[in-house]
Motif scaffolding. Sequence first.
Motif, PDB file in Angstrom:
ATOM      1  N   ALA A  95       1.154  -1.503   0.301  1.00  0.00           N
ATOM      2  CA  ALA A  95       0.045  -0.357  -0.054  1.00  0.00           C
ATOM      3  C   ALA A  95       0.775   1.226   0.019  1.00  0.00           C
ATOM      4  CB  ALA A  95      -0.529  -0.003   0.718  1.00  0.00           C
ATOM      5  N   GLN A  96       1.872   1.183   0.225  1.00  0.00           N
ATOM      6  CA  GLN A  96       2.906   2.581   0.977  1.00  0.00           C
ATOM      7  C   GLN A  96       3.386   2.261  -0.357  1.00  0.00           C
ATOM      8  OE1 GLN A  96       3.150   5.154   3.193  1.00  0.00           O
ATOM      9  NE2 GLN A  96       1.410   3.955   3.981  1.00  0.00           N
ATOM     10  N   ARG A  97       3.973   1.214  -1.181  1.00  0.00           N
ATOM     11  CA  ARG A  97       5.399   1.973  -2.047  1.00  0.00           C
ATOM     12  C   ARG A  97       4.139   1.468  -3.492  1.00  0.00           C
ATOM     13  NH1 ARG A  97       7.892   3.613   1.108  1.00  0.00           N
ATOM     14  NH2 ARG A  97       9.240   2.340   3.136  1.00  0.00           N
ATOM     15  N   GLY A  98       3.423   1.304  -3.906  1.00  0.00           N
ATOM     16  CA  GLY A  98       2.413   0.977  -4.738  1.00  0.00           C
ATOM     17  C   GLY A  98       2.780  -0.329  -6.071  1.00  0.00           C
ATOM     18  N   PHE A  99       2.701  -1.192  -5.471  1.00  0.00           N
ATOM     19  CA  PHE A  99       3.089  -2.681  -6.108  1.00  0.00           C
ATOM     20  C   PHE A  99       2.009  -3.674  -5.518  1.00  0.00           C
ATOM     21  CE2 PHE A  99       6.331  -2.715  -2.886  1.00  0.00           C
ATOM     22  CZ  PHE A  99       6.088  -3.656  -1.634  1.00  0.00           C
ATOM     23  N   GLU A 100       1.635  -4.332  -6.289  1.00  0.00           N
ATOM     24  CA  GLU A 100       0.457  -5.716  -5.949  1.00  0.00           C
ATOM     25  C   GLU A 100       1.135  -6.482  -4.966  1.00  0.00           C
ATOM     26  OE1 GLU A 100      -1.867  -8.215  -8.726  1.00  0.00           O
ATOM     27  OE2 GLU A 100      -0.896  -6.830 -10.035  1.00  0.00           O
TER      28      GLU A 100
END
Length: 169
Positions: A95-100
């Motif tokens: 959620a923080q870094r933006g990856f799945e």
Amino acid sequence: MTLREILNVIFLFVLYLALQVLIVRNLALFDIAFCYIYVACILMLPYELSMMLCLLIAFGIGLFVDMFYNTLGMHAAATVLMTYLRPLVVRFQAAQRGFESSRILFSIHEMGALNFFYYVFILTLIHHSALLFIEANSLTLLIPTLIKVLASTLFTSVSIMLVQYFTRN
């Protein structure tokens, strides 16, 4: 998982456990920082494995290390706790870094150096906190234990990063 991925994971398990038992076991910096590189076995597990299988693997790895350290389950307990909290850390970091989180491969080459370091550092901090506070067995040793936890976490995280740079996934 394909057969190649399974063999890759098994090879990395053997590598990290052999490093821990044969080389890193006697490595300590100023009797403050200890390296427990075997936690990388759990950190590199694929995310799609079931929680029960991950916990069983963590327990087995912890007991294997306990046999060589003669620590009566302390490593097993810390490793199982780290494995139990691993999905929370992965979801938070995703959620923080933006990856799945469901499609991630846990390696420095896939996540990038900074994201991988955060992932390793947080989970290693959980492991080392549990392990060293169980070992201390008292809160009267709070400050020295906290110093050992931070130094050991940094030492282990950097060691895992270095091994990741030199192994190809």
